[in-house]
Scaffold this motif. Structure first.
Motif, PDB file in Angstrom:
ATOM      1  N   LEU A  97       0.827  -1.210   0.000  1.00 14.13           N
ATOM      2  CA  LEU A  97       0.000   0.000   0.000  1.00 14.13           C
ATOM      3  C   LEU A  97       0.861   1.260   0.000  1.00 14.13           C
ATOM      4  N   THR A  98       1.976   1.202   0.712  1.00 13.93           N
ATOM      5  CA  THR A  98       2.873   2.361   0.760  1.00 13.93           C
ATOM      6  C   THR A  98       3.484   2.634  -0.610  1.00 13.93           C
ATOM      7  N   ILE A  99       3.923   1.580  -1.279  1.00 14.79           N
ATOM      8  CA  ILE A  99       4.521   1.749  -2.607  1.00 14.79           C
ATOM      9  C   ILE A  99       3.462   2.164  -3.630  1.00 14.79           C
ATOM     10  N   TYR A 100       2.276   1.586  -3.508  1.00 19.36           N
ATOM     11  CA  TYR A 100       1.225   1.848  -4.499  1.00 19.36           C
ATOM     12  C   TYR A 100       0.673   3.266  -4.381  1.00 19.36           C
ATOM     13  N   PHE A 101       0.349   3.686  -3.163  1.00 20.56           N
ATOM     14  CA  PHE A 101      -0.275   4.999  -2.976  1.00 20.56           C
ATOM     15  C   PHE A 101       0.748   6.120  -2.798  1.00 20.56           C
ATOM     16  N   GLU A 102       1.973   5.769  -2.463  1.00 26.46           N
ATOM     17  CA  GLU A 102       3.048   6.747  -2.281  1.00 26.46           C
ATOM     18  C   GLU A 102       2.618   7.927  -1.406  1.00 26.46           C
ATOM     19  N   PRO A 103       2.233   7.671  -0.165  1.00 30.74           N
ATOM     20  CA  PRO A 103       1.904   8.797   0.719  1.00 30.74           C
ATOM     21  C   PRO A 103       3.160   9.608   1.019  1.00 30.74           C
ATOM     22  N   ASP A 104       2.971  10.756   1.601  1.00 30.01           N
ATOM     23  CA  ASP A 104       4.092  11.644   1.907  1.00 30.01           C
ATOM     24  C   ASP A 104       5.157  10.904   2.720  1.00 30.01           C
ATOM     25  N   TYR A 105       6.388  10.979   2.279  1.00 26.25           N
ATOM     26  CA  TYR A 105       7.559  10.314   2.878  1.00 26.25           C
ATOM     27  C   TYR A 105       7.611   8.813   2.603  1.00 26.25           C
ATOM     28  N   SER A 106       6.532   8.213   2.227  1.00 23.83           N
ATOM     29  CA  SER A 106       6.493   6.836   1.728  1.00 23.83           C
ATOM     30  C   SER A 106       7.308   5.868   2.603  1.00 23.83           C
ATOM     31  N   LEU A 107       8.135   5.030   1.966  1.00 21.38           N
ATOM     32  CA  LEU A 107       8.912   4.037   2.713  1.00 21.38           C
ATOM     33  C   LEU A 107       9.916   4.696   3.651  1.00 21.38           C
ATOM     34  N   PHE A 108      10.406   5.861   3.262  1.00 23.19           N
ATOM     35  CA  PHE A 108      11.312   6.609   4.139  1.00 23.19           C
ATOM     36  C   PHE A 108      10.632   6.894   5.473  1.00 23.19           C
ATOM     37  N   GLY A 109       9.368   7.276   5.419  1.00 24.54           N
ATOM     38  CA  GLY A 109       8.623   7.556   6.644  1.00 24.54           C
ATOM     39  C   GLY A 109       8.425   6.317   7.496  1.00 24.54           C
ATOM     40  N   LEU A 110       8.106   5.191   6.851  1.00 23.76           N
ATOM     41  CA  LEU A 110       7.919   3.946   7.600  1.00 23.76           C
ATOM     42  C   LEU A 110       9.201   3.533   8.317  1.00 23.76           C
ATOM     43  N   ILE A 111      10.315   3.597   7.600  1.00 20.29           N
ATOM     44  CA  ILE A 111      11.587   3.176   8.196  1.00 20.29           C
ATOM     45  C   ILE A 111      11.996   4.134   9.314  1.00 20.29           C
ATOM     46  N   THR A 112      11.702   5.417   9.141  1.00 20.22           N
ATOM     47  CA  THR A 112      12.000   6.390  10.196  1.00 20.22           C
ATOM     48  C   THR A 112      11.256   6.040  11.481  1.00 20.22           C
ATOM     49  N   VAL A 113       9.972   5.756  11.350  1.00 19.57           N
ATOM     50  CA  VAL A 113       9.173   5.371  12.522  1.00 19.57           C
ATOM     51  C   VAL A 113       9.737   4.104  13.158  1.00 19.57           C
ATOM     52  N   LEU A 114      10.109   3.145  12.326  1.00 20.13           N
ATOM     53  CA  LEU A 114      10.636   1.878  12.842  1.00 20.13           C
ATOM     54  C   LEU A 114      11.945   2.085  13.601  1.00 20.13           C
ATOM     55  N   ILE A 115      12.820   2.919  13.069  1.00 19.54           N
ATOM     56  CA  ILE A 115      14.107   3.180  13.724  1.00 19.54           C
ATOM     57  C   ILE A 115      13.898   3.740  15.126  1.00 19.54           C
ATOM     58  N   ASN A 150      19.076   8.804   6.013  1.00 16.32           N
ATOM     59  CA  ASN A 150      19.034   9.982   5.148  1.00 16.32           C
ATOM     60  C   ASN A 150      20.075   9.911   4.037  1.00 16.32           C
ATOM     61  N   LEU A 151      21.239   9.374   4.342  1.00 22.53           N
ATOM     62  CA  LEU A 151      22.268   9.225   3.312  1.00 22.53           C
ATOM     63  C   LEU A 151      21.814   8.241   2.232  1.00 22.53           C
ATOM     64  N   LEU A 152      21.195   7.148   2.651  1.00 21.37           N
ATOM     65  CA  LEU A 152      20.676   6.184   1.683  1.00 21.37           C
ATOM     66  C   LEU A 152      19.565   6.809   0.842  1.00 21.37           C
ATOM     67  N   TYR A 153      18.716   7.603   1.500  1.00 22.19           N
ATOM     68  CA  TYR A 153      17.635   8.285   0.782  1.00 22.19           C
ATOM     69  C   TYR A 153      18.208   9.276  -0.235  1.00 22.19           C
ATOM     70  N   ALA A 154      19.237  10.016   0.185  1.00 23.74           N
ATOM     71  CA  ALA A 154      19.862  10.982  -0.717  1.00 23.74           C
ATOM     72  C   ALA A 154      20.512  10.276  -1.904  1.00 23.74           C
ATOM     73  N   ALA A 155      21.158   9.141  -1.628  1.00 22.11           N
ATOM     74  CA  ALA A 155      21.788   8.385  -2.711  1.00 22.11           C
ATOM     75  C   ALA A 155      20.747   7.908  -3.717  1.00 22.11           C
ATOM     76  N   GLY A 156      19.603   7.435  -3.207  1.00 17.65           N
ATOM     77  CA  GLY A 156      18.532   7.011  -4.102  1.00 17.65           C
ATOM     78  C   GLY A 156      17.950   8.171  -4.889  1.00 17.65           C
ATOM     79  N   SER A 157      17.827   9.329  -4.237  1.00 21.20           N
ATOM     80  CA  SER A 157      17.293  10.509  -4.925  1.00 21.20           C
ATOM     81  C   SER A 157      18.237  10.983  -6.021  1.00 21.20           C
ATOM     82  N   ILE A 158      19.537  10.888  -5.749  1.00 22.09           N
ATOM     83  CA  ILE A 158      20.516  11.296  -6.760  1.00 22.09           C
ATOM     84  C   ILE A 158      20.423  10.391  -7.983  1.00 22.09           C
ATOM     85  N   GLN A 159      20.230   9.094  -7.740  1.00 27.01           N
ATOM     86  CA  GLN A 159      20.081   8.163  -8.853  1.00 27.01           C
ATOM     87  C   GLN A 159      18.838   8.486  -9.680  1.00 27.01           C
ATOM     88  N   THR A 160      17.802   8.983  -8.999  1.00 24.66           N
ATOM     89  CA  THR A 160      16.533   9.248  -9.685  1.00 24.66           C
ATOM     90  C   THR A 160      16.488  10.639 -10.304  1.00 24.66           C
TER      91      THR A 160
END
Length: 217
Positions: A97-115, A150-160
Motif C-alpha cells: 500500500l505504501t509503494i502503491y499509494f506513495e503517501p508523503d515520505y512513503s517508505l522513508f517515513g515507515l523506516i524512520t518510525v521503525l528506527i 538519510n544518506l541512503l535516501y539521498a543516494a537514491g534521490s541522486i540516482q533518480t
C-alpha cells in the motif's frame, strides 16, 4: 483515530485541489503514512511474539504440564504459526500500500518510525534522572541510524533526480535530533494538544492551497 483523520484530511485535499483547479498539488498526506506505520509496527510485533511462542513450544518440557502459549492479542487465542503468517501478510500489505499509494515520505517515513520505535523500546526511557552516558548513547543511536537512513535516501534521490538540491533537502531533518533530549516518555499530551495537532496539519495545508490559488488568480 489516526486513520480517520488521515481519510478526512485526504478528502479535504481532494476537495480543495479539485475546486481550486490545482490537481497537480494533490498528494497522499503524511497521516496516511503514520497510519500505515502503526499497522507496520503491529505486524512486526505480531511476528515477533508469535515466533517467540513457537520457540518456547519447541523447547523440551522438563516438567510436567503443557507449555502455555502467551500469544493472545485482544483476548483472541490463535496458533503461533497463524500469528506469524498473519503478521507477515499484514507487513507485506503495508509495504504494498505504501509503494502503491506513495503517501508523503512513503517508505522513508515507515523506516524512520521503525528506527525510533526500536531505539525507544530497547533503550532506557529518557528521563531527567537518567545517567548521562545512557542519555548520550540514546541520542547517538538516533543520530547514527537516522543519518544513515538519510544518506541512503539521498543516494537514491541522486540516482533518480540527479545531484540536485532536492536530493539533499531531507538531510535537514537530522537537525531535529538536537531536540530529542526534550522528550520524556512518561508525559502525555492533553486531549486539547493532541487534537490541535490532528487539526493543524490539514488546516495549514488548506490555508496554503487557498493562498496559492489567490496568488495565481
Amino acid at each position: 483515530r489516526l486513520s480517520i483523520f488521515a481519510v478526512l484530511t485526504q478528502l479535504l485535499f481532494i476537495l480543495l485541489t479539485t475546486s481550486l483547479r490545482l490537481p497537480h498539488l494533490l498528494f497522499n498526506n503524511v497521516l496516511i503514512t503514520f497510519a500505515l506505520a502503526i499497522a507496520m509496527l503491529a505486524a512486526i510485533d505480531l511476528v515477533e511474539k508469535s515466533s517467540l511462542d513457537m520457540m518456547v513450544i519447541m523447547k523440551p518440557v522438563l516438567s510436567e504440564g503443557e507449555v502455555t502459549k502467551r500469544f493472545n492479542p485482544g483476548g483472541i487465542r490463535i496458533p503461533s504459526w497463524a500469528g506469524t503468517l498473519l503478521g507477515i501478510l499484514l507487513l507485506a500489505l503495508v509495504i504494498f500500500l505504501t509503494i502503491y499509494f506513495e503517501p508523503d515520505y512513503s517508505l522513508f517515513g515507515l523506516i524512520t518510525v521503525l528506527i525510533f520505535q526500536r531505539i525507544d523500546r530497547n533503550e532506557p526511557a529518557y528521563e531527567r534522572t537518567l545517567r548521562k552516558d545512557l542519555k548520550r548513547r540514546r541520542w547517538l543511536l538516533c543520530l547514527l541510524f537516522f543519518a544513515l537512513l538519510n544518506l541512503l535516501y539521498a543516494a537514491g534521490s541522486i540516482q533518480t533526480y540527479g545531484n540536485s538540491y532536492y536530493a539533499w533537502i531531507e538531510m535537514y531533518s537530522i537537525l531535529a535530533i538536537a531536540f530529542f533530549p526534550l522528550y520524556e516518555r512518561g508525559k502525555k499530551p492533553s486531549p486539547l494538544a493532541k487534537y490541535f495537532f490532528y487539526a493543524f496539519y490539514p488546516l495549514h495545508f488548506a490555508l496554503l492551497l487557498l493562498v496559492f490559488a489567490a496568488m495565481r488568480a
